[in-house]
Design an enzyme around this catalytic site. Structure first.
Site, PDB file in Angstrom:
ATOM      1  N   HIS A   1      36.185  30.377  42.178  1.00 12.34           N
ATOM      2  CA  HIS A   1      37.316  30.328  43.108  1.00 12.34           C
ATOM      3  C   HIS A   1      37.011  29.355  44.248  1.00 12.34           C
ATOM      4  CE1 HIS A   1      38.897  33.595  40.948  1.00 12.34           C
ATOM      5  NE2 HIS A   1      38.713  34.595  41.789  1.00 12.34           N
TER       6      HIS A   1
ATOM      7  N   CYS B   1      36.888  39.504  44.545  1.00  9.15           N
ATOM      8  CA  CYS B   1      36.140  38.252  44.415  1.00  9.15           C
ATOM      9  C   CYS B   1      36.427  37.248  45.524  1.00  9.15           C
ATOM     10  CB  CYS B   1      36.402  37.615  43.054  1.00  9.15           C
ATOM     11  SG  CYS B   1      38.120  37.667  42.528  1.00  9.15           S
TER      12      CYS B   1
END
Lengths: 334, 334
Positions: B241, B128
């Site tokens: 994130h 990710c």
């Protein structure tokens, strides 16, 4: 000794921490006064088991005072610090008002204690993110020479004072209880968020917080042309700032030696054993005087590169403790 | 078209996001199956208004399936992906099992779509943190040449799956209600904390997460010797994130041009107007397909340096969306 000390901004988050630190370190003061702006006058503060009544911060309040620890914002510092100095009091100021003034020493005692004695009545305490950073950079610089530093910060809400702490607590409570979120201090919700915006933005795209890290690090370590850049980010942590620090050195180093060096550096606690899940974290450092350093490892992307992770209680080394340490130096070494 | 698709690990956080993304993008599948390990068999999932019953993930389940999206952990991928491929199914795998295998393309379609068609039955979806990073690095590299990249991450708990989300929610609830904190997924309390430890530690002091960012970025962009280093940190954010990215370029650049370039780059949303407090944050990007980039400014500590701040929904571009985009390329361009 007959040393009179006063704390200005005594009811704030940093001011009250200054009083605790004076108390716990048994600072040799014959008298401790607490000053604040009009709205806190008359409040009572417990110090060494006795009540101190908060008085108004005004020029005359510094008559006969030897050392004043200021943490009441830049405006009040700009106004009152010269008045205090004029009266023979040495001001140790935690605001950003005087830090970059060429006539004012900016001090982290473990790095540039000698600068304390070049003061003209005002000594500046650095920005919280800077204090913990230079504490770790300085011993490394002396050994290997700093070539370039890249810092990303993970800063706690306590750095924004009581209103910052309230914002995070209130927002988390609201979310848990399905209520509406209110932002009083920060521009956006800080609970469950990261805000890459601390202090105001300048024209070059940096925040003042980021510029402080750059300029204050240079001034404290006396490296005027230090290549250093910073990204400062607020995270949903109550207390203790973390920093991801990438360093390029002039000379090569050995990782073991770096760790040994830091383990012997004053104010620094080497906390680095990944195999045992030992690394610095905000929940460990709250209310600790030491600046924790860990995740020390070679950066293979550049010739003499190092990565590390620094965490420290921003209200202590980043503010109150550093100010009291300066006061201790003033007394002990004058 | 008669395309049969199956999602393996369909009840997990990423697996169920894969199903939502297939649905919302109206993926042209004639049939969608949901597979999982034994403990989820029989569960019912709603897809396009119809119930799908979860079946056991086993070799025979891939007979007649054209595309399988895997998000069921490395062990199951290692075991079942070759079985699926043997049956003529193309696997798009979200685990780290196959990413660095030289026979397996590792793909972010906006960067290296062509690699999709060099597959031998398995295509890997990146980590990710890597996906959102290369999405921003790639257009800049093509124009100015990447010389060195320093990344510090601020990663959400959803990257650790349902148990990660539960840990943060449960801990915050416990703290608000004055109860004891339990850590089930993370090694320490994540609420009000930062943990500089994602995935396991390797001998060189880096975590596997940090090594993934380095190695996967190189593989996706085909820059085998890219100088890049990473510090990966878990923060108390539920989803999305953030990354503080410092870049050194080979060639000089103009900040306005950089912004223009990124504003035109596929998958990227330029979100950068500090004067108006416009910068990427996790609370903005959750459930968005775009990777937000902002805080773009020259880094004055090095010749051609740039700082920026990248935030993306790690379950979307960092996982489910990227996998579905690969599947779309497979169908549309084969």
């Amino acid at each position: 000794m007959n040393i009179k000390v006063t704390v200005v901004g005594a009811t704030g988050v940093v001011g009250s921490k200054m009083l605790s630190v004076l108390e716990e370190r048994n600072f040799p003061a014959s008298e401790v006064k607490a000053l604040a702006s009009i709205k806190s006058v008359g409040k009572k503060i417990l110090f060494k088991g006795k009540e101190i009544v908060v008085e108004l911060a005004r020029p005359e309040a510094f008559d006969g005072v030897n050392i004043a620890l200021f943490s009441a914002g830049g405006d009040l510092s700009r106004e009152l610090a010269p008045e205090a100095a004029k009266r023979g009091c040495v001001v140790i100021d935690n605001s950003s008002a005087w830090r970059m003034d060429p006539d004012v020493p900016l001090v982290v005692p473990e790095v540039n204690e000698d600068d304390i004695f070049k003061n003209n009545g005002i000594i500046a305490n650095p920005n919280c993110s800077t204090a913990q950073l230079v504490l770790v950079l300085w011993p490394l610089h002396k050994e290997y020479g700093l070539k370039r530093v890249v810092v990303s910060t993970y800063q706690a809400v306590s750095g924004a004072g009581k209103k910052g702490i309230d914002d995070l607590n209130n927002q988390v409570n609201a979310i848990v209880n399905g209520k509406h979120i209110i932002c009083e201090k920060f521009p956006y919700q800080i609970a469950f968020n990261c805000i890459p915006h601390i202090d105001v933005f300048k024209e070059n795209g940096y925040t003042k917080e980021e510029i402080k890290v750059v300029e204050e690090s240079r001034k404290i370590m006396h490296i005027d042309d230090l290549a250093i850049t910073c990204t400062a980010v607020r995270v949903p942590v109550l207390n203790s700032h973390s920093e991801s620090v990438n360093i390029e050195f002039e000379k090569d180093f050995d990782i073991k030696e770096v760790k040994e060096l830091l383990s012997k550096s004053p104010g620094v606690l080497l906390y680095d054993d990944p195999e045992k899940n030992i690394y610095p974290m905000p929940i460990l450092t709250a209310n600790k005087n030491e600046t924790f350093v860990g995740r020390i490892r070679r950066d293979f992307s550049v010739k003499f590169g190092l990565n590390l992770w620094v965490v420290s209680d921003n209200l202590r080394k980043g503010a109150a403790l550093n100010a009291v340490q300066i006061a201790e130096s003033l007394i002990n070494k004058q």
